[in-house]
Each structure stands twice: as structure tokens, then as C-alpha cells.
Design an enzyme around this catalytic site. Structure first.
Site, PDB file in Angstrom:
ATOM      1  N   ILE A  14       0.830  -1.206   0.000  1.00 24.08           N
ATOM      2  CA  ILE A  14       0.000   0.000   0.000  1.00 24.08           C
ATOM      3  C   ILE A  14       0.860   1.250   0.000  1.00 24.08           C
ATOM      4  O   ILE A  14       0.501   2.271  -0.608  1.00 24.08           O
ATOM      5  CB  ILE A  14      -0.965  -0.011   1.208  1.00 24.08           C
ATOM      6  CG1 ILE A  14      -2.009   1.107   1.069  1.00 24.08           C
ATOM      7  CG2 ILE A  14      -0.211   0.137   2.529  1.00 24.08           C
ATOM      8  CD1 ILE A  14      -2.944   0.943  -0.100  1.00 24.08           C
ATOM      9  N   SER A  36      11.154   0.479   8.013  1.00 24.75           N
ATOM     10  CA  SER A  36      10.515  -0.757   7.586  1.00 24.75           C
ATOM     11  C   SER A  36      11.494  -1.905   7.739  1.00 24.75           C
ATOM     12  O   SER A  36      12.707  -1.725   7.541  1.00 24.75           O
ATOM     13  CB  SER A  36      10.066  -0.650   6.120  1.00 24.75           C
ATOM     14  OG  SER A  36       9.416  -1.825   5.691  1.00 24.75           O
ATOM     15  N   ARG A  37      10.983  -3.081   8.067  1.00 23.77           N
ATOM     16  CA  ARG A  37      11.860  -4.248   8.189  1.00 23.77           C
ATOM     17  C   ARG A  37      12.352  -4.733   6.837  1.00 23.77           C
ATOM     18  O   ARG A  37      13.425  -5.326   6.724  1.00 23.77           O
ATOM     19  CB  ARG A  37      11.129  -5.372   8.910  1.00 23.77           C
ATOM     20  CG  ARG A  37      10.870  -5.108  10.390  1.00 23.77           C
ATOM     21  CD  ARG A  37      10.197  -6.293  11.032  1.00 23.77           C
ATOM     22  NE  ARG A  37       8.896  -6.568  10.424  1.00 23.77           N
ATOM     23  CZ  ARG A  37       8.160  -7.662  10.667  1.00 23.77           C
ATOM     24  NH1 ARG A  37       8.622  -8.583  11.497  1.00 23.77           N
ATOM     25  NH2 ARG A  37       6.986  -7.827  10.092  1.00 23.77           N
ATOM     26  N   LYS A  90      -5.957   2.739   7.216  1.00 24.21           N
ATOM     27  CA  LYS A  90      -7.123   2.018   7.716  1.00 24.21           C
ATOM     28  C   LYS A  90      -6.794   0.522   7.830  1.00 24.21           C
ATOM     29  O   LYS A  90      -5.973   0.014   7.057  1.00 24.21           O
ATOM     30  CB  LYS A  90      -8.338   2.258   6.820  1.00 24.21           C
ATOM     31  CG  LYS A  90      -8.200   1.707   5.385  1.00 24.21           C
ATOM     32  CD  LYS A  90      -8.668   0.267   5.296  1.00 24.21           C
ATOM     33  CE  LYS A  90      -8.401  -0.336   3.950  1.00 24.21           C
ATOM     34  NZ  LYS A  90      -8.697  -1.776   3.878  1.00 24.21           N
ATOM     35  N   ASP A 168     -11.138  -6.418   6.031  1.00 19.55           N
ATOM     36  CA  ASP A 168     -10.106  -5.466   5.640  1.00 19.55           C
ATOM     37  C   ASP A 168     -10.565  -4.661   4.427  1.00 19.55           C
ATOM     38  O   ASP A 168     -10.504  -3.421   4.459  1.00 19.55           O
ATOM     39  CB  ASP A 168      -8.783  -6.179   5.371  1.00 19.55           C
ATOM     40  CG  ASP A 168      -7.655  -5.190   5.127  1.00 19.55           C
ATOM     41  OD1 ASP A 168      -7.116  -4.663   6.107  1.00 19.55           O
ATOM     42  OD2 ASP A 168      -7.327  -4.943   3.949  1.00 19.55           O
TER      43      ASP A 168
END
Length: 308
Positions: A14, A36-37, A90, A168
Site C-alpha cells: 500500500i 521498515s523491516r 485504515k 479489511d
């Protein structure tokens, strides 16, 4: 207003599909760091955690959180405590209580908190709301169906206990319904289909009624092959309404009335900038409350196992 220096946490699908190009095109924001990983953005300083990013040399005014919702509260709490404005993808959290707590923390810290619902920024949402307000509604039905293997490939977290499963995407439909309908509606019946090997639903059939007695229904399914269906249908005294393409096309009696290129995330970031400038927050949890009601009241039906 000065450019808002933004940190992005969670560089996944996303983020690459929507957030990064929208930020790059925004006159209000500049992406100055990511955390971020697994992901990064070329030419932007990257860190493995939000803690490392906040300890870095970059000056950050606001943070967008795009990681899965079950780890979002701690990141949002840390960002708020560090004096950063926070944009929540969201759903804004795993529970209503989490978001309420974050809203209180943001108010105390004097920063803006934005619980974003991208489907509310579809090109036809405002026109649909206005059209429905001018007629008598007889019935409403939302149909949100897609192939989970296409839209959420390999995302095992989506099926964990406490995760949303088909809600979702379904919560996008609920965010649309709560934006366009003139009155509140509430759940009267629900059936949730749970794969035998999963802790979250793969389909849902929901029955609502609004405060004037108008029936409202919703069907969500993660098993639809081919093109997705993101639609709201309404029968009214003024004709049959179809809100298509997730809120970007309005049709009345088969005639296209409103359409425009998708720009939902541009609308979200414009709103985030306005909130920051005004010193306000927008932490609406109404769509998430409807999901909570479905899990509370819904009858759980076991169905065949699901595997990617």
C-alpha cells in the site's frame, strides 16, 4: 504553510502503490525518512524501526503508519509522545479502545491524529451523499468482493485472531455507507464464514436497518475470481442508484452522472495537511465500530480451509 517533513513507517504494497507517489506529488509534504523491516525508498534515508528513525538526524514533523494494524498502536503512541502528527492507514487500530486512547494522547500532546478512510475520498462520494439526501431511500446494498490472492498475496497476518479477514476491504464499504447515508444504521443480523484453518472470516453477509426503518445490507467475499466488485446499490423514489468503482462513479438509472480519475490518497493527504494547519484531529471510528458489531453479533459458520 511550510512543507511538512514526513516519516513513513511500513514500506509495503500500500505504501508503494499509494502513499509514496501521492507524497511525491503533494505540495504540502516531503518524505524525509522511512522505517521498515523489508522495504525502502530509493534516495530516502531508511531505518529498520520507528525508534531508529526518530533517533536519526532528519527533522520529522509528521509520521504516516502503514504497517499492519496489530502493531500500529505502539508506533502511534511513540510518534505522538515525540510530538509528531500521525496519519493512520485504515483500519486505524485493532480495537476502538486503542484509537480512543491515541486520540486522547494526541490532544494532550497538541498534535493532529488522522484516522484515514480512503474510500470516503472517492470522486463520486460527495455527489452521491447529496443525491441521496434529496430523495426517499427504499433500500441499500453494498457488495464488496475480490480475490484475496490478488489483493493480499501471502499476507498471513490478515488471518490471525483479532485480524479483520474479509473486513479489511469490507471496512471500506462501511466507510462509504457511513459517509453517504443520511441517517445512522445498525446491525440486526450477520453471518460470518470462517475457513476451518483460519481465525478470521473469508466472507460476511450483513443485515442492517437505519433509524427510519430503511433496510441496509452488505455482502463481503474474499473468494471472487477475476475483476473485483466494489459497489453500493440503492433503490429510491428518484430512481436506481449505483455507486461503482469503490466510490468513483455515480450512476442513476443506468446513466453515468459523476466520474473522475482515482485520487483518494491525494484527498487524504490534503485533509491531513488541513488538520495539521488547523491544529485539529479526525479520529472517526464509526466503520470500525460496525466491524466490531459484526464480530459480536454474527453467527460463525465454518467453511473449507483457505490456503495461498
Amino acid at each position: 504553510m511550510m512543507t511538512i517533513r514526513l516519516g513513513l513507517v511500513g514500506v509495503g504494497k500500500i505504501a508503494h502503490d499509494q502513499h509514496i507517489p501521492t507524497i511525491a506529488a503533494s505540495p504540502d509534504f516531503e518524505l524525509v525518512a522511512t522505517a521498515s523491516r523489508h522495504g525502502s525508498v530509493e534516495g530516502t534515508p531508511s531505518y529498520s524501526s520507528i525508534e531508529e528513525m526518530l533517533d536519526g538526524p532528519e527533522t520529522i514533523d509528521a509520521i504516516t503508519l502503514c504497517q499492519p494494524p496489530h502493531v500500529r498502536y505502539d508506533a502511534a503512541r511513540l510518534a505522538i509522545a515525540s510530538g509528531k502528527h500521525v496519519f493512520l492507514e485504515k483500519p486505524p487500530g485493532m480495537t476502538l479502545g486503542e484509537v480512543a486512547a491515541l486520540a486522547e494522547q494526541a490532544e494532550t500532546a497538541g498534535v493532529s491524529l488522522f484516522a484515514s478512510w480512503h474510500s470516503r475520498y472517492g470522486a463520486a462520494i460527495d455527489d452521491t451523499r447529496a443525491w441521496l439526501a434529496g430523495t426517499t431511500i427504499h433500500s441499500v446494498k453494498a457488495i464488496w468482493k475480490e480475490d484475496v490472492r490478488v489483493w493480499h498475496p501471502g499476507q498471513e497476518w490478515l488471518w490471525e485472531a483479532g485480524a479483520l479477514g474479509v473486513f479489511d476491504p469490507g471496512i471500506n464499504a462501511l466507510s462509504v455507507l457511513t459517509a453517504i447515508l443520511p441517517r445512522r444504521f445498525f446491525l440486526t443480523d450477520a453471518t460470518l464464514e470462517f475457513p476451518e484453518n483460519r481465525a478470521a472470516p473469508i466472507a460476511a453477509d450483513l443485515t442492517y436497518v437505519d433509524t427510519a426503518g430503511v433496510p441496509v445490507a452488505a455482502e463481503f467475499d474474499f473468494r471472487q475470481p477475476g475483476p473485483h466488485t466494489w459497489e453500493v446499490h440503492a433503490e429510491t423514489a428518484a430512481g436506481t442508484m449505483l455507486l461503482a468503482k469503490g466510490g468513483n462513479e455515480l450512476w442513476i438509472d443506468g446513466v453515468l452522472k459523476t466520474t473522475a480519475p482515482e485520487a483518494e490518497y491525494r484527498g487524504l493527504y490534503d485533509q491531513f495537511a488541513r488538520l495539521i494547519a488547523a491544529g485539529k484531529s479526525d479520529a472517526d471510528t464509526t466503520p470500525l465500530a460496525h466491524v466490531t458489531d459484526a464480530f459480536l453479533r454474527g453467527v460463525r459458520v465454518p467453511v473449507e480451509p483457505f490456503h495461498y
